[in-house]
Scaffold this motif. Structure first.
Motif, mmCIF file in Angstrom:
data_model
loop_
_atom_site.group_PDB
_atom_site.id
_atom_site.type_symbol
_atom_site.label_atom_id
_atom_site.label_comp_id
_atom_site.label_asym_id
_atom_site.label_seq_id
_atom_site.Cartn_x
_atom_site.Cartn_y
_atom_site.Cartn_z
ATOM 1 N N GLY A 144 0.809 -1.213 0.000
ATOM 2 C CA GLY A 144 0.000 0.000 0.000
ATOM 3 C C GLY A 144 0.844 1.266 0.000
ATOM 4 O O GLY A 144 0.474 2.266 -0.614
ATOM 5 N N ALA A 145 1.996 1.227 0.669
ATOM 6 C CA ALA A 145 2.748 2.469 0.849
ATOM 7 C C ALA A 145 4.210 2.377 0.414
ATOM 8 O O ALA A 145 4.632 3.042 -0.531
ATOM 9 C CB ALA A 145 2.660 2.905 2.319
ATOM 10 N N VAL A 146 4.984 1.554 1.091
ATOM 11 C CA VAL A 146 6.447 1.590 0.933
ATOM 12 C C VAL A 146 6.891 1.336 -0.515
ATOM 13 O O VAL A 146 7.845 1.946 -1.007
ATOM 14 C CB VAL A 146 7.122 0.597 1.911
ATOM 15 N N ARG A 147 6.160 0.453 -1.184
ATOM 16 C CA ARG A 147 6.481 0.196 -2.580
ATOM 17 C C ARG A 147 6.370 1.476 -3.425
ATOM 18 O O ARG A 147 7.172 1.715 -4.327
ATOM 19 C CB ARG A 147 5.503 -0.859 -3.095
ATOM 20 N N GLN A 148 5.377 2.285 -3.104
ATOM 21 C CA GLN A 148 5.220 3.565 -3.828
ATOM 22 C C GLN A 148 6.337 4.535 -3.448
ATOM 23 O O GLN A 148 6.790 5.324 -4.266
ATOM 24 C CB GLN A 148 3.866 4.208 -3.520
ATOM 25 N N TRP A 149 6.772 4.472 -2.184
ATOM 26 C CA TRP A 149 7.872 5.353 -1.772
ATOM 27 C C TRP A 149 9.087 5.079 -2.661
ATOM 28 O O TRP A 149 9.764 6.002 -3.119
ATOM 29 C CB TRP A 149 8.310 5.095 -0.331
ATOM 30 N N VAL A 150 9.347 3.787 -2.847
ATOM 31 C CA VAL A 150 10.532 3.385 -3.617
ATOM 32 C C VAL A 150 10.407 3.864 -5.062
ATOM 33 O O VAL A 150 11.358 4.385 -5.641
ATOM 34 C CB VAL A 150 10.721 1.847 -3.536
ATOM 35 N N ALA A 151 9.216 3.722 -5.628
ATOM 36 C CA ALA A 151 9.019 4.160 -7.016
ATOM 37 C C ALA A 151 9.150 5.687 -7.122
ATOM 38 O O ALA A 151 9.796 6.200 -8.045
ATOM 39 C CB ALA A 151 7.654 3.707 -7.527
ATOM 40 N N LEU A 152 8.573 6.403 -6.191
ATOM 41 C CA LEU A 152 8.506 7.871 -6.301
ATOM 42 C C LEU A 152 9.842 8.562 -6.061
ATOM 43 O O LEU A 152 10.031 9.703 -6.482
ATOM 44 C CB LEU A 152 7.439 8.423 -5.336
ATOM 45 N N GLN A 153 10.780 7.876 -5.393
ATOM 46 C CA GLN A 153 12.078 8.523 -5.159
ATOM 47 C C GLN A 153 12.825 8.759 -6.478
ATOM 48 O O GLN A 153 13.756 9.557 -6.538
ATOM 49 C CB GLN A 153 12.935 7.710 -4.175
ATOM 50 N N GLU A 154 12.400 8.054 -7.533
ATOM 51 C CA GLU A 154 13.044 8.223 -8.842
ATOM 52 C C GLU A 154 12.620 9.531 -9.518
ATOM 53 O O GLU A 154 13.370 10.083 -10.308
ATOM 54 C CB GLU A 154 12.676 7.062 -9.774
ATOM 55 N N THR A 155 11.408 9.948 -9.247
ATOM 56 C CA THR A 155 10.855 11.088 -9.989
ATOM 57 C C THR A 155 10.601 12.306 -9.111
ATOM 58 O O THR A 155 10.276 13.374 -9.612
ATOM 59 C CB THR A 155 9.507 10.689 -10.623
ATOM 60 N N HIS A 156 10.658 12.108 -7.779
ATOM 61 C CA HIS A 156 10.302 13.185 -6.869
ATOM 62 C C HIS A 156 11.433 13.458 -5.878
ATOM 63 O O HIS A 156 12.284 12.609 -5.659
ATOM 64 C CB HIS A 156 9.044 12.812 -6.072
ATOM 65 N N ASP A 157 11.384 14.614 -5.271
ATOM 66 C CA ASP A 157 12.274 14.915 -4.159
ATOM 67 C C ASP A 157 11.587 14.321 -2.928
ATOM 68 O O ASP A 157 10.567 14.838 -2.477
ATOM 69 C CB ASP A 157 12.428 16.434 -4.059
ATOM 70 N N ALA A 158 12.144 13.223 -2.429
ATOM 71 C CA ALA A 158 11.403 12.416 -1.454
ATOM 72 C C ALA A 158 11.916 12.559 -0.028
ATOM 73 O O ALA A 158 13.126 12.538 0.215
ATOM 74 C CB ALA A 158 11.480 10.947 -1.877
ATOM 75 N N PHE A 159 10.986 12.709 0.911
ATOM 76 C CA PHE A 159 11.283 12.718 2.343
ATOM 77 C C PHE A 159 10.460 11.628 3.012
ATOM 78 O O PHE A 159 9.225 11.657 2.927
ATOM 79 C CB PHE A 159 10.936 14.081 2.972
#
Ligand code: TYM
Length: 332
Positions: free
Chosen positions: A22-37
């Motif tokens: 639900g969450a962590v998998r999306q975190w991993v994907a989004l760090q490629e395209t976003h400035d992630a915290f």
């Protein structure tokens, strides 16, 4: 790059499959395209009493699992919430912008406080959503990857962002929830009408990511389905099978129609056996990587220290602007 922020509580034992899909998998994907915290939210965790030594250990354990799941400290800022004092400072300002009635309508608060009883319910449990709003706003967040159960808290965040901007002048973007339709709610294996959850699921209903891989396989194989035999994705009619198909599809990348076709006429046993293998193949290296990070606390703490420093620099700047806009006299 647009900003993403998300948090996860340091729970005892391990994260479960719902947290990951639900969450962590999306975190991993989004760090490629976003400035992630991304943050291990230990402050949120004490809204319900925790043993201090366990909380400390579980905070490291949570960070190790996030890294093992693929959060990359070179791409994303990973930190522990209590390391950045601005979260509690910002939280107070948010509390003063939140209506008592508004906070009283939060369903998670209603559920959890009903379980804890009136005297067992801390005031912190009530103000918990305000702290979450503070987490998100401090980073001028554009998107928040979470599971479906956080949607209402995100709605509150949007309202508070707009209220702040209207009252004190434009400052915050109004953040969007990033909730995937497919995996936003992963269900309990034994009762596929309710979400998989640490507090509500039975041990057999919840896939703990750090369980023995054999135990994980066994749980998948004994998942509750229905008395029919047809493998078809139909969440309303066939919640158990549909939940298994969702997990299968997400972990392998195979489409649901493809899976329906593959298992046409084969029965639930075949699906469960194969899915047990798919999940085992995922959890086995995950478990090893987590152990590696835990075995090297210096490196782990170093990653968290660097993350906190970066987070602090952003959060401090936001808080200073907020204090100024609210009208606090600057300290000389
Ligand atoms: P927490 O720690 O309860 O859960 C972490 C993430 O896992 C998601 N999740 C699920 N997703 C799908 N299916 C499930 N069965 C399932 N169970 C849990 C949650 O939705 C969440 O995304 N309040 C938050 C942590 C938080 C936070 C934040 C999140 C604190 N500050 C700021 C985003 C932004 C929480 O307790 O999540």
């Amino acid at each position: 790059r647009p900003r993403v922020f998300s948090g996860i509580q340091p729970t005892a034992g391990s994260f479960h499959l719902g947290n990951y899909l639900g969450a962590v998998r999306q975190w991993v994907a989004l760090q490629e395209t976003h400035d992630a915290f991304y943050s291990v939210v230990d402050l949120h965790s004490i809204t319900i009493a925790k043993d201090p030594a366990e909380l400390r250990a579980n905070t490291r354990l949570a960070a190790a699992q996030l890294l093992a799941a693929g959060v990359d400290p070179d791409r994303a800022t990973l930190f522990v919430q209590s390391h950045v004092a601005e979260h509690t400072q910002m939280s107070w300002v948010v509390e003063c912008l939140t209506g008592f009635g508004e906070a009283s309508r939060m369903t998670q608060f209603k559920d959890k406080s009903a379980k804890q009883g009136n005297d067992g319910t801390s005031v912190g449990l009530f103000t918990y959503p305000a702290l979450m709003v503070a987490d998100i706003l401090l980073y001028h967040t554009n998107e928040v990857p979470v599971g479906e159960d956080q949607r209402q808290h995100l709605e509150l965040t949007r309202n508070i962002a707009e209220r702040f901007n209207a009252r004190y002048g434009e400052l915050f973007p109004v953040p969007e929830p990033h909730i995937l339709k497919e995996t936003g709610k992963i269900y309990d294996l034994q009762d596929p009408t309710v979400k998989m959850s640490k507090s509500a699921s039975t041990p057999k209903g919840i896939v703990e990511l750090l369980d023995e891989p054999k135990a994980v396989a066994k749980k998948i194989k004994s998942a509750v389905t229905d008395t029919d035999t047809v493998i078809r994705y139909a969440p309303e009619e066939k919640p158990g099978v549909s939940n298994l198909l969702t997990v299968y599809s997400t972990l392998t990348g195979a489409g649901i129609p493809e899976l329906e076709e593959k298992y046409a006429g084969k029965g639930y046993g075949a699906l469960k056996t194969d899915l047990a293998e798919v999940v085992t193949e995922w959890v086995t290296p995950f478990r090893e990587r987590t152990q590696e990070y835990l075995g090297d606390p210096e490196t782990l703490d170093g990653i968290l220290a660097k993350g906190a420093e970066k987070a602090r620099s952003v959060a401090a700047e936001t808080l200073a602007t907020v204090y100024d806009k609210v009208g606090f006299l600057p300290a000389k």
